[in-house]
Design a protein around this motif. Structure first.
Motif, PDB file in Angstrom:
ATOM      1  N   ARG A 182       0.829  -1.211   0.000  1.00  0.00           N
ATOM      2  CA  ARG A 182       0.000   0.000   0.000  1.00  0.00           C
ATOM      3  C   ARG A 182       0.860   1.258   0.000  1.00  0.00           C
ATOM      4  N   ASP A 183       1.955   1.228   0.725  1.00  0.00           N
ATOM      5  CA  ASP A 183       2.848   2.387   0.749  1.00  0.00           C
ATOM      6  C   ASP A 183       3.355   2.712  -0.648  1.00  0.00           C
ATOM      7  N   PHE A 184       3.689   1.677  -1.412  1.00  0.00           N
ATOM      8  CA  PHE A 184       4.232   1.903  -2.752  1.00  0.00           C
ATOM      9  C   PHE A 184       3.138   2.210  -3.768  1.00  0.00           C
ATOM     10  N   TYR A 185       2.134   1.352  -3.864  1.00  0.00           N
ATOM     11  CA  TYR A 185       1.162   1.490  -4.947  1.00  0.00           C
ATOM     12  C   TYR A 185       0.142   2.601  -4.703  1.00  0.00           C
ATOM     13  N   ILE A 186      -0.125   2.927  -3.448  1.00  0.00           N
ATOM     14  CA  ILE A 186      -1.065   4.007  -3.138  1.00  0.00           C
ATOM     15  C   ILE A 186      -0.314   5.309  -2.873  1.00  0.00           C
ATOM     16  N   ASP A 187       0.530   5.305  -1.854  1.00  0.00           N
ATOM     17  CA  ASP A 187       1.165   6.551  -1.419  1.00  0.00           C
ATOM     18  C   ASP A 187       2.224   7.057  -2.385  1.00  0.00           C
ATOM     19  N   GLU A 192      -5.691   4.250  -5.692  1.00  0.00           N
ATOM     20  CA  GLU A 192      -6.568   4.468  -4.558  1.00  0.00           C
ATOM     21  C   GLU A 192      -7.132   3.130  -4.091  1.00  0.00           C
ATOM     22  N   VAL A 193      -7.268   2.970  -2.779  1.00  0.00           N
ATOM     23  CA  VAL A 193      -7.757   1.704  -2.238  1.00  0.00           C
ATOM     24  C   VAL A 193      -9.239   1.552  -2.575  1.00  0.00           C
ATOM     25  N   ALA A 266      11.059  -0.390  -9.355  1.00  0.00           N
ATOM     26  CA  ALA A 266      10.858  -1.676  -8.688  1.00  0.00           C
ATOM     27  C   ALA A 266      10.003  -1.477  -7.447  1.00  0.00           C
ATOM     28  N   ASP A 267       9.050  -2.383  -7.240  1.00  0.00           N
ATOM     29  CA  ASP A 267       8.216  -2.294  -6.045  1.00  0.00           C
ATOM     30  C   ASP A 267       8.951  -2.919  -4.852  1.00  0.00           C
ATOM     31  N   PRO A 268       8.383  -2.958  -3.665  1.00  0.00           N
ATOM     32  CA  PRO A 268       9.105  -3.455  -2.493  1.00  0.00           C
ATOM     33  C   PRO A 268       9.541  -4.915  -2.589  1.00  0.00           C
TER      34      PRO A 268
END
Length: 282
Positions: A182-187, A192-193, A266-268
């Motif tokens: 959520r930190d990566f894809y949203i923030d 948006e969730v 790159a994502d987490p």
């Protein structure tokens, strides 16, 4: 326009898989999913509909198996435009493969199966958007109930290929941490969730039920590795939207690489995410 979120028109573009048996996997996506082979060589297949590429298969016979602890793909979800097209997909699955599951998600009707390399596949069609149920906060409600396969089967027309309106409606990932997701894809990126479920999260742009899903159901703990998902693509509507997401990534301190097509980050879980502007707007 809110510069902190993805704008209307954002969608998932191509998905790329690293596979060990290129011919067998190519045949699966052609004969079962119903895609057309647009490009082919001894090491790569590009499949899609009409002239639109949706799936890139990179053949690597020496690629190690994905370890049971590694993050990666849960499924690629191919969206078809009608129940008739879903019925045709069901017929192809029954004739050529094995159906793994089927669900009514309140927002969509979905068929599930697994490709020859163990990659999850969903083929689905959306219900009309005005029929989607919503929570009090406006987010979309997604449920899971048994799908009426007889009704889907009755709608089939006998088509052996997916229709030209087919696209990748969403991608579902197995991640090591939902908080990091959520930190990566949203923030950071700007989705948006929409829905949270036990050990799962679903995010989107512009109120779609989900463009990306993530779960921790199998307790993955390590970054992506081995065969399976290589990268996937987020397509934004124009250059301004691309510049805005780059600014968000840089402001959050994430490393971003600029390419001829757009951005790579790159994502987490070390999953490569490619972001580009819709070429029709350039």
């Amino acid at each position: 326009m809110n510069q902190d979120v993805f704008p209307q028109g954002t969608h998932i573009g191509r998905t790329a898989l690293r596979v060990t048996n290129l011919g067998e996997v190519t045949d699966f996506y052609r004969d079962v999913v119903g895609l057309t082979v647009l490009e082919g060589s001894d090491t790569r297949s590009v499949l899609g509909v009409a002239d639109t590429p949706l799936l890139v298969l990179d053949g690597d016979p020496t690629a190690p198996d994905r370890h049971q602890s590694s993050a990666g793909l849960y499924h690629t979800a191919f969206r078809v435009p009608s129940r008739a097209a879903l019925g045709d997909a069901l017929s192809r699955i029954r004739d050529n493969w094995q159906l793994g599951g089927a669900s009514d998600h309140w927002v969509s009707e979905a068929l599930y199966l697994t490709d020859p390399n163990g990659n999850g596949v969903e083929i689905y069609r959306d219900f009309p958007r005005e029929e989607w149920p919503h929570n009090d906060d406006g987010s979309v409600r997604i449920g899971t109930e048994p799908l009426d396969l007889d009704a889907v089967d009755a709608a089939a027309t006998g088509a052996t290929r997916a229709p030209p309106e087919t696209d990748i409606g969403h991608i579902h990932l197995e991640v090591s941490s939902l908080d990091a997701f959520r930190d990566f894809y949203i923030d950071t990126l700007g989705f948006e969730v929409q829905t949270a479920a036990p050990a799962a999260s679903f995010v989107s742009a512009s109120g779609y039920h989900h463009h990306i899903g993530a779960n921790t159901w199998h307790r993955r703990t390590d970054p992506i590795a081995g065969r399976g998902l290589s990268w996937f693509e987020i397509v934004v509507p124009d250059g301004d939207a691309l510049a805005a997401v780059r600014s968000r990534i840089e402001d959050r301190g994430s490393q971003v690489t600029e390419t001829d097509d757009g951005l790579v980050v790159a994502d987490p879980d070390a999953i490569e995410v490619r972001i580009r502007a819709d070429p029709s707007t350039r």
